[in-house]
Scaffold this motif. Structure first.
Motif, PDB file in Angstrom:
ATOM      1  N   LEU A   1      23.334 -47.396  15.216  1.00  0.00           N
ATOM      2  CA  LEU A   1      22.800 -46.820  13.981  1.00  0.00           C
ATOM      3  C   LEU A   1      21.485 -47.526  13.670  1.00  0.00           C
ATOM      4  O   LEU A   1      21.481 -48.708  13.319  1.00  0.00           O
ATOM      5  CB  LEU A   1      23.786 -46.990  12.821  1.00  0.00           C
ATOM      6  N   PRO A   2      20.360 -46.839  13.796  1.00  0.00           N
ATOM      7  CA  PRO A   2      19.062 -47.491  13.609  1.00  0.00           C
ATOM      8  C   PRO A   2      18.710 -47.781  12.159  1.00  0.00           C
ATOM      9  O   PRO A   2      17.720 -48.451  11.878  1.00  0.00           O
ATOM     10  CB  PRO A   2      18.083 -46.483  14.215  1.00  0.00           C
ATOM     11  N   GLY A   3      19.495 -47.287  11.220  1.00  0.00           N
ATOM     12  CA  GLY A   3      19.158 -47.476   9.811  1.00  0.00           C
ATOM     13  C   GLY A   3      19.401 -48.893   9.338  1.00  0.00           C
ATOM     14  O   GLY A   3      19.950 -49.746  10.046  1.00  0.00           O
ATOM     15  N   GLU A   4      19.026 -49.150   8.092  1.00  0.00           N
ATOM     16  CA  GLU A   4      19.176 -50.478   7.510  1.00  0.00           C
ATOM     17  C   GLU A   4      20.612 -50.729   7.089  1.00  0.00           C
ATOM     18  O   GLU A   4      21.452 -49.812   7.043  1.00  0.00           O
ATOM     19  CB  GLU A   4      18.256 -50.615   6.296  1.00  0.00           C
TER      20      GLU A   4
ATOM     21  N   ARG B   1      21.468 -49.596  26.392  1.00  0.00           N
ATOM     22  CA  ARG B   1      21.433 -48.229  26.895  1.00  0.00           C
ATOM     23  C   ARG B   1      22.591 -48.025  27.849  1.00  0.00           C
ATOM     24  O   ARG B   1      22.813 -48.836  28.744  1.00  0.00           O
ATOM     25  CB  ARG B   1      20.102 -47.975  27.617  1.00  0.00           C
ATOM     26  N   ASP B   2      23.341 -46.953  27.618  1.00  0.00           N
ATOM     27  CA  ASP B   2      24.417 -46.576  28.531  1.00  0.00           C
ATOM     28  C   ASP B   2      23.818 -45.659  29.594  1.00  0.00           C
ATOM     29  O   ASP B   2      23.493 -44.502  29.305  1.00  0.00           O
ATOM     30  CB  ASP B   2      25.524 -45.861  27.757  1.00  0.00           C
ATOM     31  N   PRO B   3      23.653 -46.155  30.830  1.00  0.00           N
ATOM     32  CA  PRO B   3      23.003 -45.319  31.850  1.00  0.00           C
ATOM     33  C   PRO B   3      23.846 -44.133  32.286  1.00  0.00           C
ATOM     34  O   PRO B   3      23.295 -43.129  32.752  1.00  0.00           O
ATOM     35  CB  PRO B   3      22.783 -46.304  33.011  1.00  0.00           C
TER      36      PRO B   3
ATOM     37  N   ARG C   1      22.669 -42.683  26.514  1.00  0.00           N
ATOM     38  CA  ARG C   1      22.579 -42.784  25.058  1.00  0.00           C
ATOM     39  C   ARG C   1      22.373 -44.245  24.678  1.00  0.00           C
ATOM     40  O   ARG C   1      22.780 -45.171  25.401  1.00  0.00           O
ATOM     41  CB  ARG C   1      23.851 -42.256  24.388  1.00  0.00           C
ATOM     42  N   ASP C   2      21.749 -44.465  23.536  1.00  0.00           N
ATOM     43  CA  ASP C   2      21.556 -45.811  23.012  1.00  0.00           C
ATOM     44  C   ASP C   2      22.864 -46.304  22.409  1.00  0.00           C
ATOM     45  O   ASP C   2      23.605 -45.531  21.779  1.00  0.00           O
ATOM     46  CB  ASP C   2      20.458 -45.825  21.956  1.00  0.00           C
ATOM     47  N   VAL C   3      23.119 -47.581  22.574  1.00  0.00           N
ATOM     48  CA  VAL C   3      24.332 -48.192  22.037  1.00  0.00           C
ATOM     49  C   VAL C   3      23.978 -49.550  21.454  1.00  0.00           C
ATOM     50  O   VAL C   3      22.882 -50.080  21.678  1.00  0.00           O
ATOM     51  CB  VAL C   3      25.415 -48.357  23.125  1.00  0.00           C
ATOM     52  N   ALA C   4      24.909 -50.099  20.694  1.00  0.00           N
ATOM     53  CA  ALA C   4      24.808 -51.476  20.217  1.00  0.00           C
ATOM     54  C   ALA C   4      25.825 -52.304  20.990  1.00  0.00           C
ATOM     55  O   ALA C   4      26.987 -51.907  21.130  1.00  0.00           O
ATOM     56  CB  ALA C   4      25.079 -51.549  18.719  1.00  0.00           C
TER      57      ALA C   4
END
Length: 460
Positions: free
Chosen positions: A121-124, A55-57, A61-64
């Motif tokens: 990217l939460p997808g497969e 998480r970028d505070p 936003r969510d990040v990898a």
């Protein structure tokens, strides 16, 4: 399941091989943050590092987040230089902006731990998708085209990916896929590519990378060819029980045409895959851009020459257990799969335009066009179907006025016709014109008589 696929345990052969000289990395234990980024959980790990969801505070936003490891055998001083070059070259990769490339947001060093921050990217992955289903041929070509475009863009920036494979292609929603994991991407002239270390994935790395650790844009083209091969046939061109065996297959060039496993694959597409997989770089596509052009030219040829069965173009993704025979042919799926992918049973070549009644059509419900079979059940009584013999009356004020004028003209014509019938042939003769001179004499006589009478009256 067909005999060609029954002997292949799909998930067992897609091993996460580790590059020579690199110990499999372990997730950081007890670490809550890397740089300014908060760690949420482990997403996975590969030969080059561990990937976390973070998480970028600052931007909320969510990040990898991917941590990077270096080969142990290069020593401490070599590791320091490795990390320095990694940061410089990763920053160059972060400047790439392409719709089919996962965006790199940040590159940093947390103590002695280099890391990259990427689009989450939460997808497969494409590997997960290919392990479950066979892809229809048009979707396979579209994915391969987008990947070739992404590689051509990266090569134009002087970046070589070095680990192109389905596991590094992520689903980005809808029909979009993105090439990820530029974590071991290097510039062709980088010292890191001259160390002679095999860093790729067996089965996707070309012979020159296996023998010499040489990675050029053509190495990415080879890996792209392996991905295209699997997209088309559902099989990996080179696979063995371990890294040395698989690499030996690649060096000997034992891959057979994908048409051996699926004869319904059009020959032009199979030729593109096999040329990309050529062991000799001189016989391989020189660039990813050239490979992309060849793929699209082959696809156009398939469409123009009718090399693809129409049912294959409309086919959906099909689980491997339901594939029957050549997948891209007319009978490539089991009855259950075909029924799920087929158009509605009432769809035929005969089309009737059905206009719903005004009571059924609201402001936000447009007039519907329904495709029906000629032997379809009777339609509801409130439907109005337009047939060839129907007359369509458009209620319009101007047209009504014109119709009234036409009715009057028609009535006048009928009346005139009636007079002609009643009068017989004589009615057709012209009427005699009145004698003008008779009227002139009559008027003059009246004037003279009147004048004489007035004179005598005046004398009296």
């Amino acid at each position: 399941m067909s005999d060609l696929q029954a002997d292949r345990p799909r998930t067992g052969t897609r091993l996460r091989y580790h590059a020579a000289g690199i110990e499999a990395p372990r997730p950081l234990e007890g670490v809550k943050k890397i740089g300014r980024y908060e760690i949420i959980r482990v997403l996975g790990k590969g030969a080059m590092g561990v990937v976390y969801k973070g998480r970028d505070p600052d931007l909320e936003r969510d990040v990898a987040i991917k941590t990077i490891v270096a080969p142990d055998k290069i020593g401490r001083r070599g590791r320091s230089a490795y990390f320095e070059r990694f940061q410089r070259e990763a920053k160059a990769a972060a400047k790439m902006q392409h719709p089919a490339i996962v965006t790199i947001f940040d590159v940093g060093l947390d103590g002695e731990q280099p890391f990259m921050v990427l689009e989450y990217l939460p997808g497969e992955s494409l590997a997960d998708r290919l392990d479950r289903v066979r892809l229809p041929i048009q979707k396979a070509v579209n994915i391969a085209r987008d990947l070739a475009s992404a590689l051509a863009f990266a090569h134009g920036k002087g970046i070589v990916h070095r680990d192109v494979k389905p596991a590094n292609v992520l689903h980005a929603g809808d029909e979009r896929w993105k090439l990820a994991d530029f974590g071991i991407a290097r510039m062709p002239n980088s010292d890191l590519t001259q160390a002679g270390i095999f860093m790729g994935t067996p089965g996707y790395a070309p012979p020159e990378a296996i023998r010499e650790g040489l990675y050029t844009p053509q190495a990415d083209v080879f890996a792209w060819g392996a991905v295209l091969y699997e997209l088309l046939s559902g099989r990996i061109p080179y696979e063995g029980p371990d890294t040395p065996t698989t690499n030996g297959y690649v060096i000997r060039g034992t891959a057979r045409s994908p048409r051996v496993y699926d004869p319904s694959i059009p020959q032009p597409l199979a030729d593109v895959a096999m040329r990309a997989l050529a062991g000799d770089p001189a016989e391989r596509f020189k660039t990813a851009a050239e490979a992309e052009q060849a793929l699209m030219a082959a696809w156009d040829r398939c469409l123009q020459e009718g090399l693809i069965h129409p049912s294959a173009l409309a086919r959906k993704e099909v689980p491997h257990a339901q594939v029957r025979g050549p997948f891209h042919g007319p009978d490539g799926a089991s009855g259950e799969a075909r029924a799920a992918a087929a158009p509605p049973s009432n769809a035929t070549d005969s089309i009737e335009v059905r206009i719903e009644s005004e009571d059924d059509v609201g402001d936000d419900d447009p007039t519907r066009i329904v495709i029906r079979e000629r032997s379809a059940p009777p339609r509801p009584a409130d439907d109005r179907t337009i047939e060839a013999s129907d007359s369509i009356i458009i209620e319009d004020e101007e047209i009504r006025k014109n119709q009234e004028l036409l009715e009057r003209a028609r009535a006048t014509a009928e009346r005139a016709a009636g007079e002609l019938v009643a009068g017989g042939p004589a009615a057709l003769q012209p009427r005699p014109a009145p004698n003008v001179w008779v009227w002139v004499v009559f008027v003059l006589s009246a004037v003279v008589v009147g004048g004489i009478a007035a004179f005598y009256l005046w004398r009296l």
